[in-house]
Each structure stands twice: as structure tokens, then as C-alpha cells.
Design an enzyme around this catalytic site. Structure first.
Site, PDB file in Angstrom:
ATOM      1  N   ASP A   5       3.894  -6.372  -2.940  1.00  0.00           N
ATOM      2  CA  ASP A   5       4.521  -5.251  -2.232  1.00  0.00           C
ATOM      3  C   ASP A   5       4.951  -5.652  -0.825  1.00  0.00           C
ATOM      4  O   ASP A   5       4.520  -6.665  -0.280  1.00  0.00           O
ATOM      5  CB  ASP A   5       3.573  -4.054  -2.172  1.00  0.00           C
ATOM      6  CG  ASP A   5       2.230  -4.391  -1.532  1.00  0.00           C
ATOM      7  OD1 ASP A   5       1.755  -5.533  -1.693  1.00  0.00           O
ATOM      8  OD2 ASP A   5       1.635  -3.511  -0.870  1.00  0.00           O
TER       9      ASP A   5
ATOM     10  N   GLU B  29      -0.888  -3.796  -2.293  1.00  0.00           N
ATOM     11  CA  GLU B  29      -2.022  -4.260  -1.482  1.00  0.00           C
ATOM     12  C   GLU B  29      -2.060  -3.582  -0.131  1.00  0.00           C
ATOM     13  O   GLU B  29      -3.121  -3.362   0.439  1.00  0.00           O
ATOM     14  CB  GLU B  29      -1.937  -5.786  -1.298  1.00  0.00           C
ATOM     15  CG  GLU B  29      -3.159  -6.404  -0.625  1.00  0.00           C
ATOM     16  CD  GLU B  29      -3.169  -6.278   0.892  1.00  0.00           C
ATOM     17  OE1 GLU B  29      -4.270  -6.154   1.479  1.00  0.00           O
ATOM     18  OE2 GLU B  29      -2.072  -6.299   1.508  1.00  0.00           O
TER      19      GLU B  29
END
Length: 406
Positions: free
Chosen positions: A80, A138
Site C-alpha cells: 500500500d 500496512e
């Protein structure tokens, strides 16, 4: 076997960089990584592995089964990005305004894809299984790790290993530490309710800004007067919403804060003392308060035995470009890899990625960038550990100095 792996990876270095640059130009925020997840799944499609999609959300789990008995190791890479406007000026800079790969997750994914492909090509030489955790989200609690764990990503897994490239660490060096290595985190939001009024008549009001200001100062005494001086923690008030007219006494203010700790005992102490402080302010000033307090990412703990194994493996491998393997200090940021480490003995280590010109911007900075040479180092380092971990006996590959895990 390791030299064979390294040679294959070195031949694919340019592909690693190409993938990283493509991902860098097409970032997606936590929990919205649909296109990135599809890119990852498509990469493995047609290869001799098992692909499980939508694990805990946008996560991808790839299993490489040698068909031979042995242990199962999971290796993790996150994918991400962050809500940051990029200011690097790179030719492959983000094409999505306000979204940027400012933490290196594009690099994690790029090296892991090529490592995964190469391990698949060599699966007949392996024992046991390799489980690749391509993890979403995350950066944003509750985080993708805990969602993937709840969806069974660690079923049958013995240990988990992760790498983070670090822009502030010297390229060519690998860094490690056993025990507690990254902070645990908590978030809190408190609304202080007073009584509004006119600035000319403060005696008829109960000024929430005064109480909030007192809280900002007093909360730091938890660190200076309640925490053991040999422990580590921090409290940051990052938002104080008291905006209004200059001559109006606010009836309420909202503060938001960040807590970082290096032990779970400190986590409990800080929360308990924040609640006690607010109760005291309620009595002292006659206000009321509403508190939302969320403990999220745990303290990241590196299993000492597995850490020793990883370090020995790295030191006994001829990884290209590595000039040193060093024990480092604990790292202040939090990392949701910690959830894997609570479930299985795990190790998280660091690969230096400081740009060649020495202009290192910290992670989450609009000008953050990495030295792309670090990606091949990461691929070879993780590959070396995987091969040593899965080898059939201590003498395979002529490497007697790497101790087998019990």
C-alpha cells in the site's frame, strides 16, 4: 543452490527495477489497492504455484509447494501507499495526485515478485513450502496483517520473515536486532466539554481551551514522572481543534494524540495514566470528557533464536553489494508485521537503501526515494535465508556454519 538463485536474480535486476517504477507511478491507498492486488495476482497466474486472492481484503497469498516434506516459512511484502503529494521529480513519479509510495512498499513488492518467480523456477530443489504474503494496508489501522491472519494466511506456517528497505540506512548494509525492535502504537481522541460564553464574562463560562491546554502539558508528565527512566515511550498531541471566534469561550475542544511504546507494560501504564489524568481534570475544572482510546499495532518482537539463524545465514552467503551486516538500535516507527510475530516466531530486518547522492529523506516524506540497488540485495538476502531454512540437513550446500533451527 544459493549461487544458482543469486545468478538468476542478478539477471533479473532490471525487471525488479521496472516493476518498482511501475508500482511507484500507480500507488493506491490502504484498503483501496484493488489494481495493485490484481497486478500481483496476474504476475503469478500461469506459474507453478497456488494463488489465493482477497485474503483478509486485498491480500494475496502465494504458496510454493516443493512436494517434499519439510518446514513452511512465510515471507512478507506489503504494497500500500500513503496520502502524500509526491515532490521527488522522478520520471516515474506518482500519477495519482495526493497518493505516493513514500515508504518503499513498491520496492518490497517488486523484489518479492521476482524472488517468488525464481523460487518457483527452482521449486524442485527445495524442501517444504514457501508462503509469500503480499499484504495490503500496512500503513492504516487495523492493518492488513491482522485481517490476513484472521483469514488463515498463517495456517501451517512455522516462521515468518520480513524485510524493510530503509532510506536512512547505508546502501550495502543489512541491519538486524533481536528482541523488541519497533514500537507499539496507540491512538486517542478526547473531547473536553466545558461551558461556552463571552470573552468579557469568563466567570460565567467554563473554558474548554484552558483545560485542553492543561492536558497538553500535563500528559507529558506521564513520560517524565510515571515511566521508568530505562523504558521508552512517547506521547504526541498532533491535533488540537479549538477554532472559533476570538472573543467567544469555546464550550468544547477535541484533541487527538499518538502513543508509542517499546513494551506492553508501558502501553498499559500510559493508557491508565491518561485516563487518570482526565478524571483529575474533570474534578479540578468541573468539565466532562469523552475518550476514544485505540491500541493497535503491538510492539514488534524478533525471536532471538530465529534472528541468530537469519544473521548466520546472511553472513555465510555471498550476497552481491553487501558491505556489512550490523546490529542496529530499535526503530521508533510501528509496523503491523508485529501481528505475525505474535502468532509465530518471526524476524523483521532492514536493508539499507540510502540514495547514492547521500540525500536521504525519511520515510513518509514527499521527497522520499530509495537506492534501487537495495532491491537486488533484499531479494538475495531473503532468498538466502529461505534456502538455508528449508534445506534438508545441516551439510547441504557445504554450509556447516548455519545452525539448523530446533
Amino acid at each position: 543452490m544459493k549461487e544458482n538463485l543469486f545468478q538468476k536474480l542478478r539477471e533479473k535486476k532490471n525487471r525488479i527495477i521496472e516493476i518498482r517504477r511501475y508500482l511507484h507511478a500507480h500507488p493506491e491507498l490502504s484498503f483501496h489497492e484493488e489494481n495493485t492486488a490484481k497486478y500481483i495476482a496476474d504476475f503469478y497466474t500461469g506459474k507453478d504455484c497456488d494463488i489465493r486472492k482477497n485474503v483478509g481484503g486485498n491480500g494475496i497469498v502465494v504458496t510454493i509447494d516443493s512436494g517434499k516434506p519439510g518446514k513452511t516459512v512465510a515471507i512478507r511484502a506489503d504494497f500500500d501507499a500513503l496520502p502524500i503529494m509526491e515532490e521527488t521529480g522522478l520520471s516515474f513519479a506518482s500519477k495519482t495526485p495526493g497518493v505516493m509510495h513514500a515508504c518503499g512498499h513498491d520496492g518490497h513488492t517488486a523484489y518479492m515478485l521476482i524472488l517468488g518467480e525464481t523460487l518457483i523456477e527452482m521449486k524442485d530443489q527445495l524442501q517444504g513450502k514457501v508462503v509469500i504474503l503480499h499484504q495490503h494496508a500496512e500503513e492504516t489501522p487495523p492493518g492488513g496483517a491482522i485481517q490476513m491472519i484472521k483469514d488463515g494466511c498463517l495456517d501451517g506456517v512455522d516462521h515468518v520473515i520480513g524485510i524493510h528497505v530503509m532510506s536512512t540506512m547505508e546502501t550495502g548494509k543489512i541491519y538486524y536486532r533481536e528482541g523488541n525492535i519497533q514500537t507499539g502504537r496507540a491512538y486517542f481522541k478526547v473531547k473536553i466539554n466545558g461551558k461556552g460564553g463571552h470573552g468579557s464574562s469568563p466567570h460565567m463560562a467554563n473554558d474548554a481551551i484552558v483545560v485542553g491546554s492543561y492536558f497538553v502539558q500535563a500528559v507529558q508528565t506521564i513520560i517524565s514522572r510515571r515511566l521508568n527512566p530505562f523504558d521508552v515511550a512517547s506521547i504526541t498531541i498532533g491535533s488540537f481543534d479549538g477554532k472559533g471566534s476570538f472573543n467567544v469561550i469555546k464550550d468544547a475542544v477535541v484533541l487527538e494524540g499518538d502513543v508509542r511504546v517499546m513494551t506492553e507494560d508501558s502501553r498499559e501504564l500510559v493508557e491508565r495514566e491518561i485516563r487518570r489524568l482526565l478524571n483529575g481534570l474533570q474534578e479540578m475544572f468541573g468539565i466532562t470528557y469523552e475518550l476514544d482510546y485505540l491500541n493497535d499495532y503491538p510492539v514488534l518482537y524478533n525471536d532471538p533464536e530465529l534472528t541468530e539463524f537469519v544473521v548466520n545465514s546472511l553472513k555465510n552467503s555471498s550476497i552481491s553489494g553487501v558491505t556489512g551486516i550490523e546490529r542496529c538500535e530499535p526503530q521508533p516507527p510501528s509496523e503491523d508485521f508485529a501481528y505475525y510475530a505474535k502468532e509465530r516466531p518471526s524476524v523483521f530486518f532492514y536493508v539499507g537503501a540510502m540514495p547514492a547522492d547521500g540525500k536521504a529523506y525519511p520515510h513518509h516524506h514527499p521527497k522520499f526515494n530509495i537506492n534501487e540497488d537495495s532491491l537486488l540485495i533484499a531479494a538475495e538476502a531473503m532468498g538466502a535465508v529461505v534456502i538455508d531454512y528449508l534445506r534438508e540437513d545441516d551439510t547441504q550446500n557445504g554450509n556447516n556454519s548455519v545452525q539448523r533451527l530446533k
